[in-house]
Design a protein around this motif. Sequence first.
Motif, short mmCIF file in Angstrom:
data_model
loop_
_atom_site.label_atom_id
_atom_site.label_comp_id
_atom_site.label_asym_id
_atom_site.label_seq_id
_atom_site.Cartn_x
_atom_site.Cartn_y
_atom_site.Cartn_z
N VAL A 190 -6.44 -0.35 -1.56
CA VAL A 190 -5.60 -1.72 -2.33
C VAL A 190 -5.34 -1.61 -0.49
O VAL A 190 -4.76 -3.15 -0.92
CB VAL A 190 -4.43 -0.40 -2.84
CG1 VAL A 190 -3.05 -0.97 -2.56
CG2 VAL A 190 -4.44 0.80 -3.86
N GLN A 221 -4.99 -6.74 -1.54
CA GLN A 221 -3.90 -6.85 -0.79
C GLN A 221 -3.79 -7.99 -0.04
O GLN A 221 -3.35 -8.90 -0.11
CB GLN A 221 -2.20 -6.09 -0.87
CG GLN A 221 -0.85 -6.77 -1.67
CD GLN A 221 -1.12 -7.06 -3.04
OE1 GLN A 221 -1.21 -6.74 -3.33
NE2 GLN A 221 -0.20 -7.31 -3.19
N THR A 244 0.61 -1.25 0.48
CA THR A 244 0.28 -0.04 -0.40
C THR A 244 0.67 1.19 0.22
O THR A 244 0.86 2.10 -0.50
CB THR A 244 -1.08 -0.67 1.48
OG1 THR A 244 -1.79 -1.04 1.25
CG2 THR A 244 -1.81 1.05 1.61
N SER A 271 2.42 -4.71 -6.13
CA SER A 271 0.81 -4.76 -6.64
C SER A 271 0.99 -3.47 -7.83
O SER A 271 0.20 -2.49 -7.39
CB SER A 271 0.72 -4.45 -5.49
OG SER A 271 -1.06 -4.53 -5.69
N SER A 313 2.56 1.75 -3.52
CA SER A 313 1.89 2.00 -4.50
C SER A 313 1.15 3.23 -4.37
O SER A 313 0.97 3.81 -5.27
CB SER A 313 0.16 1.00 -4.48
OG SER A 313 0.19 -0.29 -4.86
N GLY A 327 -2.00 -1.96 -7.29
CA GLY A 327 -2.40 -0.95 -6.53
C GLY A 327 -1.91 1.01 -6.77
O GLY A 327 -1.87 1.78 -6.17
N VAL A 328 -0.52 0.20 -7.73
CA VAL A 328 -0.08 1.72 -7.98
C VAL A 328 -1.04 2.41 -9.49
O VAL A 328 -1.02 3.68 -9.79
CB VAL A 328 1.41 1.07 -9.33
CG1 VAL A 328 1.93 2.98 -9.97
CG2 VAL A 328 2.44 0.96 -8.04
N VAL A 352 3.07 -0.75 -15.62
CA VAL A 352 2.17 -0.56 -15.44
C VAL A 352 1.24 -1.62 -15.33
O VAL A 352 0.82 -2.44 -14.51
CB VAL A 352 1.95 0.76 -13.97
CG1 VAL A 352 1.45 0.20 -12.94
CG2 VAL A 352 3.39 1.42 -13.57
N CYS A 394 -3.85 4.02 -7.47
CA CYS A 394 -3.37 5.72 -5.95
C CYS A 394 -2.77 6.33 -7.83
O CYS A 394 -3.31 7.45 -7.38
CB CYS A 394 -1.72 4.77 -5.76
SG CYS A 394 -2.64 3.64 -3.90
N GLY A 430 1.37 5.82 -6.95
CA GLY A 430 0.98 6.32 -8.00
C GLY A 430 1.34 8.05 -7.80
O GLY A 430 0.53 8.93 -9.40
#
Length: 306
Positions: A225, A229, A113, A176, A116, A179-180, A138, A183, A120
């Motif tokens: 996220v 995850q 998290t 992740s 990411s 997650g990227v 990504v 974000c 992000g």
Amino acid sequence: MTRTTVHEAPVPVRAPRAAPHPSGTATRPPLRYRIITATLLTLAAIYFLTPVYWLIVSATKNSADLFGTFGFWFAHPRPLEYLRDVLTYDHGVYVRWFANSLLYAGVGALAATLLSAAAGYGLAKFPFPGRGAVFNLVLAGVLIPVTALALPLYFLFSSMGLANTYWAVLLPSVVSPFGVYLCRIYAAAAVPDSLLEAARIDGAGEARIFAGLGLRLMTPALVTVFLFQFVHIWNNYFLPLVMLSDSDLYPIQLGLTSWTGYADRQPELYQYTVGGAFLSVLPLMVLMTVLQRYWRTGLTEGSVKA
């Protein structure tokens, strides 16, 4: 001289019209739509909650009742006794598996998290050459199935001497791509550039701006996220299967599968597996209950004018 009085006809007064609803629509949808929505939601709830109900009922049975009685009703329920047997079997190996899963999922999800969020935020707020290419890379990582990377990761960690260790499961869990991506999209929409410029004018550094403003404004995305995850790592089976050979390092999913492999010779392991599966879903239920308020906050943020 006679004056003539002219009587004017009364002017009809119209009742004031009701102010329209701010959204321009009726406050409540028609009854038939509400019935259809409630029916569909009820069917969806039954579909998703039926396996959970079966798991709760089955966790109160021994191995004989598990196969010899009706699956959706109780038979000689002794849940505390059976769950205690699960926790104490083989010198409490299930407790160790549970702790391993908490380590893998908790530390891995938290690190993923934060990584990411930083990636992000950087992609959304710092223009640099090749930013679009990095973001497309990504997106390509999101499309690659995790199972396709398990074997190359094993060879890589084996050459580094990290196979059959905690790091073999933790390090791949930190990355992740989804997650990227999430974000980056959320930071671009929820973190205004004017606020960042005001913080820079006040003398705040980029690290302080990210920690004090960026992370707070991105809270709903970060919670999403983290939860995604956490659930992914908690339910991950293939990566630990490839990476680990020591049963003391197993997570819950791999440990329960190893029990089912010996259940033909030890029938009580069927009941232990069901009881262990029931205990394994409790952290996910608690996590969803605790974190859902952040989603509600994020959905309503900005919906009310000052």
